[in-house]
Scaffold this active site. Sequence first.
Site, PDB file in Angstrom:
ATOM      1  N   ARG A 121       0.823  -1.220   0.000  1.00 35.59           N
ATOM      2  CA  ARG A 121       0.000   0.000   0.000  1.00 35.59           C
ATOM      3  C   ARG A 121       0.852   1.263   0.000  1.00 35.59           C
ATOM      4  O   ARG A 121       0.328   2.372   0.022  1.00 35.59           O
ATOM      5  CB  ARG A 121      -0.955  -0.017   1.197  1.00 35.59           C
ATOM      6  N   LYS A 180      -6.492 -15.026   2.200  1.00 37.40           N
ATOM      7  CA  LYS A 180      -5.884 -15.724   1.065  1.00 37.40           C
ATOM      8  C   LYS A 180      -5.819 -17.230   1.344  1.00 37.40           C
ATOM      9  O   LYS A 180      -6.140 -18.052   0.504  1.00 37.40           O
ATOM     10  CB  LYS A 180      -4.462 -15.205   0.822  1.00 37.40           C
ATOM     11  N   HIS A 237     -25.348  14.912  -2.804  1.00 35.19           N
ATOM     12  CA  HIS A 237     -26.707  14.526  -3.175  1.00 35.19           C
ATOM     13  C   HIS A 237     -26.986  13.084  -2.795  1.00 35.19           C
ATOM     14  O   HIS A 237     -27.909  12.461  -3.322  1.00 35.19           O
ATOM     15  CB  HIS A 237     -26.905  14.765  -4.672  1.00 35.19           C
TER      16      HIS A 237
HETATM   17  O1  F6P Z   1      -4.368  -9.047   1.009  1.00 34.94           O
HETATM   18  C1  F6P Z   1      -3.345  -8.294   1.468  1.00 34.94           C
HETATM   19  C2  F6P Z   1      -2.277  -7.938   0.450  1.00 34.94           C
HETATM   20  O2  F6P Z   1      -1.119  -8.627   0.832  1.00 34.94           O
HETATM   21  C3  F6P Z   1      -2.040  -6.448   0.371  1.00 34.94           C
HETATM   22  O3  F6P Z   1      -1.289  -5.966   1.411  1.00 34.94           O
HETATM   23  C4  F6P Z   1      -1.383  -6.306  -0.957  1.00 34.94           C
HETATM   24  O4  F6P Z   1      -1.358  -4.981  -1.405  1.00 34.94           O
HETATM   25  C5  F6P Z   1      -2.240  -7.229  -1.776  1.00 34.94           C
HETATM   26  O5  F6P Z   1      -2.571  -8.304  -0.905  1.00 34.94           O
HETATM   27  C6  F6P Z   1      -1.609  -7.729  -3.038  1.00 34.94           C
HETATM   28  O6  F6P Z   1      -0.400  -8.399  -2.812  1.00 34.94           O
HETATM   29  P1  F6P Z   1       0.648  -8.651  -3.958  1.00 34.94           P
HETATM   30  O7  F6P Z   1       1.132  -7.336  -4.470  1.00 34.94           O
HETATM   31  O8  F6P Z   1       1.736  -9.462  -3.336  1.00 34.94           O
HETATM   32  O9  F6P Z   1      -0.047  -9.412  -5.060  1.00 34.94           O
END
Ligand code: F6P
Length: 541
Positions: A268, A504, A384
């Site tokens: 992020r 995941k 709105h």
């Molecule tokens: O689900 C969490 C996460 O690990 C995020 O922090 C990250 O941005 C996203 O999944 C995608 O991860 P990657 O860039 O390793 O595919």
Amino acid sequence: MTTLTATPAWKELATHHAKIKDEHLRTLFADDPGRAKCFSAEGAGLFLDYSKNRITGETIRLLLQLAEERGVTKRRDAMFAGEMINTTEHRAALHIALRAPRGIRIKVKGADVVAGVHQVLDAMASFSTRLRSGTFTGHTGKRIRNVVNIGIGGSYLGPEMAYRALRSFGDRSMTFRFVANVDGADFNEATLDLDAEETLFIICSKTFTTLETMTNAATARAWLVQKLGSEAAVAKHFAAVSTNIEGVTKFGIDRANIFGFWDWVGGRYSMDSAIGLSTMIAVGPDNFSAMLSGFHAMDEHFRTAPPARNLPLLLGLLSVWYNNFFGAQTIGIMPYAAHLARLPAYLQQLQMESNGKHVDLDGHVVNYQTGPIIWGEPGTDGQHSFYQLLHQGTKLIPCDMIGFCQPLSPFTEQHDLLMANLFAQAEALAFGRTAEELIAEGSPVFQTPFRAMEGNRPTNMILANTLDPKTLGSLVALYEHSVFTQGAIWAIDSFDQWGGELGKVMASRIIPELSHCAEPTLSHDVSTNALIIRYRQMRGR
Ligand code: F6P
């Protein structure tokens, strides 16, 4: 470290809050004509007016004392020095190195990283320039006109947000699409009208293992090979951005089209790394560089500005004030710029994935609230829709309002309307409308309870000259460091995401169970078992 709630500043803030919590912004403004000047600060091209907050000078003094007691400055310096502040993953959180000018030295485990950052930036610039000029062509010799970014989370939200934010600076002859969702509909819609001969896929994934991205990447590969009739086409139509170079190579992407980054860049916090390749292709290397200079300017502001004039520090502390003392659950982000439509979603991941934690750095469950819920929509659209609740609902929702003085569209006369709405909303939220005012305006008496607006709804106003690449960089860095400040106050690790990663793993277990033959015996809770069985039946399995 002393528990947050036991620190002297925290206790004083609690007493102070009890004293001023019912003070109305009307009174605070009436009592101090210098309030707007006193509660505003400027840095890295951004102006912050925080006078429409439920604060006094004493509030700011105590919040700054809290920052000092919690060692925010020390932790900030540790971040800038490349220390392993992401303790649960034993990693540095060094996104500030991504925008450090050439020649500066920042070390991780004794080795400079800035030279490597610029090597990748140079490679991106050369690739983007060849692509934009048409020198880089596809398998059949045609120019690449479409770029499809495949990635999710930090490998998607930043690129999409930045592409939209900087549309006015982008190459209009090219098409950019963003595929994130594992729902095949996302890929299908993004590629339906694209000519494969003119399409480049950029696979963005820090880990290169994420289910959604790997699935969409495989679909993209099959789509391309089927359309162009040759496996060899993959080399000319795929690029990848990852820290997992081995995984990318296995997927079969040409080494020349692989751009790396490092484990000290959180997903992020990566839109200014090679994850921003699509942004650079859209706006060109010079504009990308301008964006990095905006990020860097805010980094320097955060690092050097005195606390009382330090934008990210103030923004972070104000968030703590509402979150922990007023009990506000959410913060609204309202950019008054159509091009910033995806900023709230971007900031949602930045803030909620960073500070949505319930244990502190020592592994103890905290006895205070941490990260607020972040949400928002661009103005004037939101006005709105949900602003009714902001004005007259029962919940306290502090909002960040963001505006730009110069228009980017040729329809310049509309810009005054946009900005008038921005200023009017912040004014109405703060001061409301009293029954007396309504009656004086001729409103029927029976309607006054319904039409009266209590006001006292706090806002931060963030103003900049124009939404250009440099400003976008400053704005994003402002929020990155505000998130950092909050995490430091709460003593949490703002750079891990164990909760997000659990999802995941859980999904991988269910995938084979959806086909009846693979695993007929289900051992989930009764609700999940029944849902899986219903799904199988409805799919005729
Ligand atoms: O689900 C969490 C996460 O690990 C995020 O922090 C990250 O941005 C996203 O999944 C995608 O991860 P990657 O860039 O390793 O595919």
